[in-house]
Design an enzyme around this catalytic site. Structure first.
Site, short mmCIF file in Angstrom:
data_model
loop_
_atom_site.label_atom_id
_atom_site.label_comp_id
_atom_site.label_asym_id
_atom_site.label_seq_id
_atom_site.Cartn_x
_atom_site.Cartn_y
_atom_site.Cartn_z
N TYR A 191 64.18 36.16 47.34
CA TYR A 191 63.41 36.82 48.40
C TYR A 191 64.17 37.89 49.17
CZ TYR A 191 60.30 32.91 47.43
OH TYR A 191 59.48 32.02 46.80
N SER A 246 58.21 38.37 45.64
CA SER A 246 58.64 38.22 44.24
C SER A 246 57.47 38.49 43.30
CB SER A 246 59.18 36.80 44.02
OG SER A 246 58.15 35.85 44.22
N HIS A 306 53.17 39.70 47.72
CA HIS A 306 54.26 38.76 47.46
C HIS A 306 55.56 39.53 47.36
CE1 HIS A 306 51.48 35.51 46.68
NE2 HIS A 306 50.77 36.36 45.96
N ALA A 347 53.20 29.65 49.37
CA ALA A 347 52.90 28.55 48.44
C ALA A 347 51.40 28.26 48.35
CB ALA A 347 53.65 27.30 48.88
N ARG A 377 53.57 29.03 39.38
CA ARG A 377 53.32 30.16 40.28
C ARG A 377 52.49 31.25 39.61
NH1 ARG A 377 56.95 29.20 44.67
NH2 ARG A 377 58.76 28.09 43.91
N ARG A 429 66.39 31.88 53.10
CA ARG A 429 65.72 31.11 52.06
C ARG A 429 65.86 31.79 50.70
NH1 ARG A 429 59.28 31.35 51.12
NH2 ARG A 429 59.21 29.73 49.53
N ARG A 434 58.23 34.00 37.33
CA ARG A 434 58.83 32.78 37.87
C ARG A 434 58.26 31.53 37.18
NH1 ARG A 434 58.95 32.99 44.11
NH2 ARG A 434 60.37 31.25 43.67
N GLU A 464 46.53 41.07 49.13
CA GLU A 464 47.51 39.99 48.94
C GLU A 464 48.86 40.61 48.59
OE1 GLU A 464 46.66 37.97 45.29
OE2 GLU A 464 48.06 36.32 45.66
N PRO A 477 53.41 29.81 54.69
CA PRO A 477 54.46 28.83 54.92
C PRO A 477 55.84 29.24 54.40
CG PRO A 477 52.93 28.07 53.23
CD PRO A 477 52.32 29.29 53.85
N ASN A 478 56.83 28.88 55.18
CA ASN A 478 58.26 29.07 54.88
C ASN A 478 58.73 30.52 54.96
OD1 ASN A 478 58.76 26.27 54.35
ND2 ASN A 478 57.63 26.53 52.44
N ASN A 508 50.39 37.34 52.90
CA ASN A 508 51.24 36.70 51.90
C ASN A 508 50.96 35.19 52.06
OD1 ASN A 508 53.11 35.52 50.27
ND2 ASN A 508 54.84 36.76 50.98
C1 DQA Z 1 55.79 34.14 47.58
C2 DQA Z 1 55.68 33.51 46.18
C3 DQA Z 1 55.20 32.07 46.27
O1 DQA Z 1 55.14 31.49 44.97
C4 DQA Z 1 56.14 31.24 47.12
O2 DQA Z 1 55.65 29.92 47.27
C5 DQA Z 1 56.45 31.85 48.43
C6 DQA Z 1 56.65 33.30 48.52
C7 DQA Z 1 56.42 35.54 47.54
O3 DQA Z 1 56.25 36.27 48.52
O4 DQA Z 1 57.08 35.92 46.57
O5 DQA Z 1 56.64 31.16 49.44
O6 DQA Z 1 54.49 34.27 48.12
#
Ligand code: DQA
Length: 148
Positions: A25, A104, A102, A79, A113, A20, A109, A100, A12-13, A76
């Site tokens: 990011y 960040s 990410h 959230a 998270r 964003r 953070r 997996e 998501p997102n 990825n």
């Molecule tokens: C994320 C880290 C997550 O905590 C966050 O909710 C994201 C992006 C990352 O790629 O750093 O949406 O997965």
């Protein structure tokens, strides 16, 4: 050697990458990440199917359906990393090797998270390198599949 089929899932997102929270990011868009992934996949003899979804159930269905169709999953979970028992269970039950990633470093953070429900069922996790995390993750996944 036969092409390795890899399912790439953006959670998501991540469709909003580029706009964003760029201080976290970066400014690279999802389309650009996908372009880079496709470029290195050609060099590494892999065929990618790339999906972005904001819906947990859709991600669960994709993972479940990947059994027997894909050699590996690069995900990825965004959230859902921190909340989704359903995605974790789907990865476990499909048995497809999963890496997996990410953008960040989640440990640098907010505290909520710091915990990933996905890491214990992933073969490995790469984080903190921005868009490059995906490229490193794909390379690591393909190495792992070659060894198995
Ligand atoms: C994320 C880290 C997550 O905590 C966050 O909710 C994201 C992006 C990352 O790629 O750093 O949406 O997965």
């Amino acid at each position: 050697m036969k092409k390795k089929k890899i399912l790439v899932i953006h959670g998501p997102n991540l469709n909003l990458l580029g706009q964003r929270e760029p201080h976290i990011y970066g400014r690279t868009t999802l389309a650009e990440i996908n372009r880079q992934l496709k470029k290195i996949s050609r060099q590494l003899n892999a065929a990618l199917t790339i999906v972005q979804s904001n819906y947990e159930g859709k991600i669960v269905d994709l993972i479940t359906a990947s059994k027997g169709k894909f050699h590996g999953i690069l995900i990825n979970p965004a959230a859902y990393t921190h909340t989704s028992v359903a995605i974790r269970d789907a990865i476990l039950s499909c048995g497809v090797p999963t890496v997996e990633v990410h953008l960040s470093n989640i440990y640098c953070r907010e505290e909520f998270r710091h915990h990933s429900l996905i890491s214990p069922v992933a073969k490995g996790t790469i984080m903190g390198f921005g868009a490059k995390s995906y490229l490193l993750g794909l390379e690591a996944l393909l190495n792992l599949i070659d060894l198995s």
